[in-house]
Design an enzyme around this catalytic site. Structure first.
Site, mmCIF file in Angstrom:
data_model
loop_
_atom_site.group_PDB
_atom_site.id
_atom_site.type_symbol
_atom_site.label_atom_id
_atom_site.label_comp_id
_atom_site.label_asym_id
_atom_site.label_seq_id
_atom_site.Cartn_x
_atom_site.Cartn_y
_atom_site.Cartn_z
ATOM 1 N N ASP A 7 3.774 0.038 13.824
ATOM 2 C CA ASP A 7 3.392 0.135 12.590
ATOM 3 C C ASP A 7 2.304 0.294 11.751
ATOM 4 O O ASP A 7 1.321 0.000 12.418
ATOM 5 C CB ASP A 7 4.274 -1.291 12.033
ATOM 6 C CG ASP A 7 4.394 -0.974 10.374
ATOM 7 O OD1 ASP A 7 5.202 -0.003 10.050
ATOM 8 O OD2 ASP A 7 4.165 -2.203 9.642
ATOM 9 N N TYR A 39 -0.290 3.414 4.643
ATOM 10 C CA TYR A 39 -0.077 4.814 5.124
ATOM 11 C C TYR A 39 0.644 5.689 3.688
ATOM 12 O O TYR A 39 0.575 6.779 3.584
ATOM 13 C CB TYR A 39 0.520 4.958 6.162
ATOM 14 C CG TYR A 39 -0.001 4.789 7.488
ATOM 15 C CD1 TYR A 39 -1.056 4.099 7.557
ATOM 16 C CD2 TYR A 39 0.355 5.123 8.672
ATOM 17 C CE1 TYR A 39 -1.771 4.169 8.909
ATOM 18 C CE2 TYR A 39 -0.033 5.178 9.873
ATOM 19 C CZ TYR A 39 -1.468 4.412 10.110
ATOM 20 O OH TYR A 39 -1.824 4.224 11.077
ATOM 21 N N CYS A 70 7.542 2.202 11.665
ATOM 22 C CA CYS A 70 7.096 2.579 10.155
ATOM 23 C C CYS A 70 7.854 3.889 9.600
ATOM 24 O O CYS A 70 7.900 4.768 10.376
ATOM 25 C CB CYS A 70 5.747 2.865 10.378
ATOM 26 S SG CYS A 70 4.774 3.325 8.812
ATOM 27 N N THR A 72 7.091 5.375 7.143
ATOM 28 C CA THR A 72 6.344 6.612 6.586
ATOM 29 C C THR A 72 5.784 7.366 7.774
ATOM 30 O O THR A 72 5.693 8.592 7.528
ATOM 31 C CB THR A 72 4.850 5.822 5.638
ATOM 32 O OG1 THR A 72 5.481 4.888 4.993
ATOM 33 C CG2 THR A 72 4.221 6.887 5.295
ATOM 34 N N GLU A 154 1.378 -7.255 3.050
ATOM 35 C CA GLU A 154 0.220 -7.207 4.158
ATOM 36 C C GLU A 154 -0.890 -8.282 3.692
ATOM 37 O O GLU A 154 -1.574 -8.817 4.661
ATOM 38 C CB GLU A 154 -0.240 -5.813 4.139
ATOM 39 C CG GLU A 154 -1.274 -5.304 5.192
ATOM 40 C CD GLU A 154 -0.434 -5.149 6.429
ATOM 41 O OE1 GLU A 154 -1.085 -5.427 7.474
ATOM 42 O OE2 GLU A 154 0.730 -4.849 6.583
ATOM 43 N N THR A 185 9.041 -1.046 6.905
ATOM 44 C CA THR A 185 9.154 -2.295 7.695
ATOM 45 C C THR A 185 8.787 -3.577 6.875
ATOM 46 O O THR A 185 9.388 -4.602 7.233
ATOM 47 C CB THR A 185 8.072 -1.971 8.523
ATOM 48 O OG1 THR A 185 6.877 -1.626 8.145
ATOM 49 C CG2 THR A 185 8.426 -1.060 9.801
ATOM 50 N N HIS A 186 7.799 -3.218 5.872
ATOM 51 C CA HIS A 186 7.504 -4.600 5.389
ATOM 52 C C HIS A 186 8.662 -5.365 4.484
ATOM 53 O O HIS A 186 8.667 -6.508 4.370
ATOM 54 C CB HIS A 186 6.213 -4.317 4.245
ATOM 55 C CG HIS A 186 5.051 -4.040 5.149
ATOM 56 N ND1 HIS A 186 4.963 -2.689 5.615
ATOM 57 C CD2 HIS A 186 3.705 -4.639 5.294
ATOM 58 C CE1 HIS A 186 3.647 -2.535 6.501
ATOM 59 N NE2 HIS A 186 3.120 -3.782 6.109
HETATM 60 N N1 DGL Z 1 5.042 0.440 7.082
HETATM 61 C C1 DGL Z 1 5.201 1.391 6.104
HETATM 62 C C2 DGL Z 1 6.868 1.799 6.079
HETATM 63 O O1 DGL Z 1 7.413 1.425 6.843
HETATM 64 C C3 DGL Z 1 4.914 0.850 4.812
HETATM 65 C C4 DGL Z 1 3.420 0.554 4.648
HETATM 66 C C5 DGL Z 1 2.526 1.491 4.274
HETATM 67 O O2 DGL Z 1 2.298 1.998 3.254
HETATM 68 O O3 DGL Z 1 1.791 1.655 5.253
HETATM 69 O O4 DGL Z 1 7.011 2.869 5.499
#
Ligand code: DGL
Length: 282
Positions: A7, A39, A70, A72, A154, A185-186
């Site tokens: 992630d 990200y 993740c 993204t 985070e 994920t968050h």
């Molecule tokens: N972990 C990322 C997702 O699942 C979101 C957090 C990020 O912007 O890095 O999309």
């Protein structure tokens, strides 16, 4: 051979908790790029380079099956990793993403009018509407980018999320969605709050709840991979920055003695004048 879970930060820990709860016998390596999270506001090329470095890191730690938890990274990098990187370097390894399992779950649950929240990159890509309509052309999909949520979670700010969440969800709730997909994920870390804002008439699809069953089904369909997975129940957690929030979540979900380690990720060096990646991979 272990199962790697990647992630951009600590959000994937909740996905891993679900997976380990269902499939405790396997060995797992978690990698969170906590130094470079988020990200979701970066370009596709950058997200690809970060994700490729993460996947190489997990391969070097004996992961034969890598799950990009993740959204993204799954959106912006998975296809290129599967089509360009794997065949060139490690054709016997597998890298799986989280978008298709999520889309399948929404379709299985009969969603017709669906809201998706995710990072700007995930929403901009249009991956959810596109993949959902492939399976069900008449489905209605409304999206809202929610860039503040992952950085707040985070940084340990989950308790201040409620007004921001209510504001983000308002346009979706006004359109009478029947399903809300947490496309990051968050977000399951705040799922109780999200469920209470959404109300009882809306089903909330959480990846920490769907990923374990989908992974189990994948492993069952691939006995040749299952046979190569080691089964000691080991868990190692790597992060590019071992932050307090990561430490406390890992301790509360995996025990005080969770094996937390520092990771260094090395971006592949492109040959001069090219945009190529992977040249330095041995
Ligand atoms: N972990 C990322 C997702 O699942 C979101 C957090 C990020 O912007 O890095 O999309």
């Amino acid at each position: 051979m272990k199962i790697g879970i990647f992630d951009s930060g600590l959000g994937g820990l909740i996905t891993m908790r679900g997976i380990v709860g269902r499939l405790p016998e396997y060995d797992y390596v978690y990698l969170g790029d906590t130094k470079r999270v988020p990200y979701g506001n970066r370009s596709q090329q950058t997200i690809y380079e970060f994700t490729e470095a993460a996947v190489r890191f997990l391969f070097e730690r004996d992961c034969g099956l890598v799950i990009i938890a993740c959204n993204t990274a799954s959106t912006e990098a998975l296809r290129r990793i599967q089509q360009e990187f794997l065949p060139k370097f490690l054709a016997d390894r597998r890298v799986l993403g989280i978008i298709i399992p999520t889309v399948e779950t929404a379709i299985e649950r009969g969603s017709r009018r669906l809201g998706v929240i995710g990072t700007p990159a995930t929403v901009r890509s249009g991956v959810y509407p596109r993949e959902l309509r492939k399976l069900r052309p008449d489905i209605e999909v409304l999206q809202v980018a929610t860039p503040l949520l992952a950085p707040m979670i985070e940084n340990g700010g989950a308790k201040w999320l409620e007004p921001i969440l209510a504001d983000y969800l308002k346009p979706l709730l006004e359109k009478n969605i029947d399903t809300l997909v947490l496309g990051c994920t968050h977000y399951p870390i705040a799922k109780e709050m999200i469920r209470s804002i959404a109300g009882p008439g809306i089903q909330v699809i959480c990846q920490d709840e769907l990923a374990p069953g989908k992974l189990e089904a994948y492993i069952r369909r691939h006995p040749e991979i299952e046979a190569r997975l080691s089964k000691k129940g080991d868990k190692t957690f790597f992060a590019t920055d071992i932050t307090e929030t990561l430490r406390s979540l890992a301790a509360s979900w995996f025990g005080r003695n969770a094996d937390l380690r520092q990771a260094e990720l090395h971006l592949a060096v492109a040959a001069p004048g090219t945009k190529g990646t992977g040249e330095t991979f041995a």
